[in-house]
Design an enzyme around this catalytic site. Structure first.
Site, PDB file in Angstrom:
ATOM      1  N   ARG A  35      21.731  34.767  36.622  1.00 41.94           N
ATOM      2  CA  ARG A  35      21.123  34.126  37.793  1.00 41.94           C
ATOM      3  C   ARG A  35      21.501  34.892  39.053  1.00 41.94           C
ATOM      4  NH1 ARG A  35      23.218  29.107  35.942  1.00 41.94           N
ATOM      5  NH2 ARG A  35      21.683  27.886  34.789  1.00 41.94           N
ATOM      6  N   ARG A  66      30.230  17.625  51.475  1.00 43.72           N
ATOM      7  CA  ARG A  66      30.491  19.061  51.367  1.00 43.72           C
ATOM      8  C   ARG A  66      31.302  19.583  52.540  1.00 43.72           C
ATOM      9  NH1 ARG A  66      26.487  21.030  47.678  1.00 43.72           N
ATOM     10  NH2 ARG A  66      27.475  22.962  47.023  1.00 43.72           N
ATOM     11  N   ARG A 113      28.306  34.367  33.285  1.00 41.59           N
ATOM     12  CA  ARG A 113      27.271  33.451  32.814  1.00 41.59           C
ATOM     13  C   ARG A 113      25.979  34.203  32.546  1.00 41.59           C
ATOM     14  NH1 ARG A 113      27.276  28.958  37.495  1.00 41.59           N
ATOM     15  NH2 ARG A 113      29.158  27.784  36.980  1.00 41.59           N
ATOM     16  N   LYS A 119      33.722  20.480  37.491  1.00 45.55           N
ATOM     17  CA  LYS A 119      33.759  19.109  38.025  1.00 45.55           C
ATOM     18  C   LYS A 119      32.538  18.286  37.629  1.00 45.55           C
ATOM     19  CE  LYS A 119      31.951  20.123  42.589  1.00 45.55           C
ATOM     20  NZ  LYS A 119      30.556  19.689  42.450  1.00 45.55           N
ATOM     21  N   ARG A 131      30.372  31.789  48.103  1.00 47.71           N
ATOM     22  CA  ARG A 131      30.471  30.360  47.788  1.00 47.71           C
ATOM     23  C   ARG A 131      31.921  29.888  47.854  1.00 47.71           C
ATOM     24  NH1 ARG A 131      27.009  30.960  42.538  1.00 47.71           N
ATOM     25  NH2 ARG A 131      27.349  28.796  41.941  1.00 47.71           N
TER      26      ARG A 131
END
Ligand SMILES: [Zn+2]
Length: 215
Positions: A157, A90, A124, A16, A168
């Site tokens: 990370r 949020r 990632r 997004k 999340r």
């Protein structure tokens, strides 16, 4: 009343942010990412320093902190013709607050299944030296574990491990997604976009759905 007041909604890793940036550039509207609002805070102002310390200790910004920043940002005149807001509200409580700041016209919801989000995020990797970003499936380094650009070491990370991603996603579905029916009741247009497609196609679908004519 603004007709180009867009909210971007999507799970972390849905793309997004990238889409918001591109849309804002094409339509000549500001891209407002709440993450950047925090980064732009002047740490020499005592109240800012308090917020920045709080976040750097790994805490999520509180509703009051984020609301205050958004209020300041929306006092700038460049939002009058519209905006792409990314990372806010949020949750429904923030949406309640934001209702008094600006009237949203459209929500762009980039839908990606959880299994795909997990696959995207846990693969990632980032270079320790130059911060270049890789993806073991989509943008793999030429040599495993090593940066193409500077030969630096690649690492994952802390937040990109499967457990953190699951958490999340739970937050996203439990807290952020309910923002959509909240706005739906207010008559806001909801655009559901298939985020499993290539980024270029996602972008085309968004433009078509919001009825934007390319010049
Ligand atoms: Zn590097």
């Amino acid at each position: 009343m603004g007709e180009n007041n867009y909210l971007m909604i999507g799970a972390p890793g849905s793309g997004k942010g990238t889409q918001a940036k591109k849309l804002a550039a094409v339509m000549g509207l500001p891209h407002i990412a709440t993450g950047e609002l925090f980064r732009d805070l002047d740490p020499n102002v005592p109240v800012n320093k308090k917020i920045l310390d709080w976040i750097s200790q790994g805490n999520l910004a509180t509703d009051d902190q984020v609301n205050a920043l958004v209020k300041i940002r929306f006092a700038k005149p460049d939002v009058q013709n519209g905006y792409f807001l990314d990372g806010y509200p949020r949750n429904v409580s923030q949406a309640e607050y934001f209702k008094n700041i600006s009237q949203v016209s459209d929500i762009i919801y980039i839908e990606v299944p959880d299994s795909e989000i997990e696959k995207r995020i846990v693969n990632r990797r980032v270079c320790k030296s130059c911060k270049a970003e890789y993806h073991l499936l989509f943008i793999p380094p030429k040599v495993a574990g090593q940066c193409d650009k500077c030969n630096g070491e690649l690492y994952q990370r802390k937040d990109d491990n499967p457990e953190a991603v699951k958490k999340r996603l739970i937050d996203f579905h439990g807290l952020t997604e309910p923002v959509i029916p909240f706005y739906e009741k207010l008559g806001v247009r909801i655009h559901r976009i298939d985020g499993l497609q290539k980024p270029e196609k996602v972008f085309e679908d968004i433009l078509e759905s919001i009825g934007y004519e390319k010049k």
